[in-house]
Write a protein that holds these residues in place. Sequence first.
Motif, short mmCIF file in Angstrom:
data_model
loop_
_atom_site.label_atom_id
_atom_site.label_comp_id
_atom_site.label_asym_id
_atom_site.label_seq_id
_atom_site.Cartn_x
_atom_site.Cartn_y
_atom_site.Cartn_z
N THR A 84 42.22 29.00 54.06
CA THR A 84 41.81 30.40 54.06
C THR A 84 40.55 30.52 53.22
O THR A 84 40.50 30.05 52.10
CB THR A 84 42.93 31.28 53.47
N LEU A 85 39.54 31.15 53.78
CA LEU A 85 38.24 31.24 53.13
C LEU A 85 37.80 32.70 53.06
O LEU A 85 37.97 33.44 54.02
CB LEU A 85 37.23 30.43 53.93
N SER A 86 37.23 33.07 51.92
CA SER A 86 36.61 34.39 51.80
C SER A 86 35.26 34.20 51.11
O SER A 86 35.06 33.25 50.36
CB SER A 86 37.48 35.36 51.00
N GLY A 87 34.34 35.08 51.42
CA GLY A 87 33.01 35.02 50.83
C GLY A 87 32.68 36.30 50.11
O GLY A 87 33.17 37.38 50.48
N LEU A 88 31.85 36.18 49.09
CA LEU A 88 31.47 37.34 48.30
C LEU A 88 30.04 37.17 47.83
O LEU A 88 29.66 36.10 47.35
CB LEU A 88 32.40 37.47 47.08
N THR A 89 29.24 38.21 47.97
CA THR A 89 27.90 38.23 47.38
C THR A 89 27.90 39.26 46.26
O THR A 89 28.42 40.36 46.44
CB THR A 89 26.81 38.57 48.42
N VAL A 90 27.33 38.88 45.12
CA VAL A 90 27.33 39.76 43.95
C VAL A 90 25.94 39.72 43.32
O VAL A 90 25.38 38.65 43.10
CB VAL A 90 28.37 39.30 42.90
N ARG A 91 25.42 40.89 43.00
CA ARG A 91 24.15 40.97 42.30
C ARG A 91 24.37 40.65 40.83
O ARG A 91 25.21 41.28 40.16
CB ARG A 91 23.56 42.37 42.44
N GLY A 92 23.64 39.67 40.31
CA GLY A 92 23.74 39.33 38.90
C GLY A 92 23.32 37.92 38.61
O GLY A 92 22.95 37.16 39.50
N GLU A 93 23.36 37.57 37.33
CA GLU A 93 23.05 36.21 36.89
C GLU A 93 24.14 35.28 37.41
O GLU A 93 25.34 35.57 37.23
CB GLU A 93 22.99 36.14 35.37
N PRO A 94 23.78 34.16 38.03
CA PRO A 94 24.79 33.29 38.66
C PRO A 94 25.93 32.87 37.75
O PRO A 94 27.10 32.95 38.15
CB PRO A 94 23.96 32.08 39.12
N GLY A 95 25.65 32.42 36.54
CA GLY A 95 26.72 31.98 35.66
C GLY A 95 27.72 33.08 35.37
O GLY A 95 28.94 32.88 35.48
N ALA A 96 27.24 34.24 35.00
CA ALA A 96 28.11 35.37 34.68
C ALA A 96 28.90 35.82 35.91
O ALA A 96 30.10 36.15 35.80
CB ALA A 96 27.29 36.53 34.12
N VAL A 97 28.27 35.82 37.06
CA VAL A 97 28.95 36.22 38.30
C VAL A 97 30.10 35.26 38.60
O VAL A 97 31.21 35.68 38.94
CB VAL A 97 27.95 36.28 39.48
N LEU A 98 29.85 33.96 38.46
CA LEU A 98 30.89 32.98 38.76
C LEU A 98 32.05 33.05 37.77
O LEU A 98 33.22 32.96 38.16
CB LEU A 98 30.30 31.57 38.80
N VAL A 99 31.74 33.20 36.49
CA VAL A 99 32.79 33.31 35.48
C VAL A 99 33.65 34.55 35.74
O VAL A 99 34.88 34.49 35.63
CB VAL A 99 32.18 33.32 34.06
N GLU A 100 33.03 35.64 36.11
CA GLU A 100 33.79 36.86 36.42
C GLU A 100 34.64 36.67 37.68
O GLU A 100 35.78 37.14 37.74
CB GLU A 100 32.84 38.05 36.59
N ALA A 101 34.10 35.99 38.67
CA ALA A 101 34.85 35.77 39.92
C ALA A 101 36.07 34.89 39.70
O ALA A 101 37.08 35.05 40.38
CB ALA A 101 33.94 35.14 40.98
N ALA A 102 35.98 33.96 38.75
CA ALA A 102 37.10 33.05 38.45
C ALA A 102 37.76 33.48 37.15
O ALA A 102 37.89 32.71 36.21
CB ALA A 102 36.58 31.62 38.36
N ARG A 103 38.19 34.70 37.08
CA ARG A 103 38.70 35.26 35.83
C ARG A 103 40.16 34.93 35.55
O ARG A 103 40.63 35.08 34.43
CB ARG A 103 38.47 36.77 35.80
#
Length: 170
Positions: A84-103
Amino acid sequence: MRQRIVVGVNGSLGSLAALHRAAAEARERHAHLHVVLAWQLPGGGLGGRATYGAAVLRECREAAVEDLRTILDCAFAVRRPGVTLSGLTVRGEPGAVLVEAARSGDDLLVVGTGLRGRWLPGIRPSVTRYCLEHATCPVLAVPPNPLEAELTAARSAGWSLPYMPEEGKR
């Protein structure tokens, strides 16, 4: 709740290697694959301080979504991920975006280590390093493919193909 494998992509060879590794981890763990693309306004982080109209923001957001679709289509053109795959685009600094996505502490964050030129470390912080320092879940840093490293080394050494004039034009 099913475990999530969160992976950051940007279209680089390193991020594609990370995406394939994340898909393999998701298959092995019977987990959900969550693919994240961070985007910024023109000019990167500094561009975020400029005033842009709603039309520019919408165009950038739509371009990021299209980039993510293209990355996924190219990465899985030969073999679908099988999870199962989902995609997300988020405006922001890549590191901070990824850390928030994997909370969640149950998530696994997968990032490509990528190749950095000698000038980039002072200009742009390492996304991998940021994730390793700030993530609350395990982080898997995928090293670049050895061929990618050789190609980068050849380019930085100034190697190029010699110019070959067309026949008859001398």
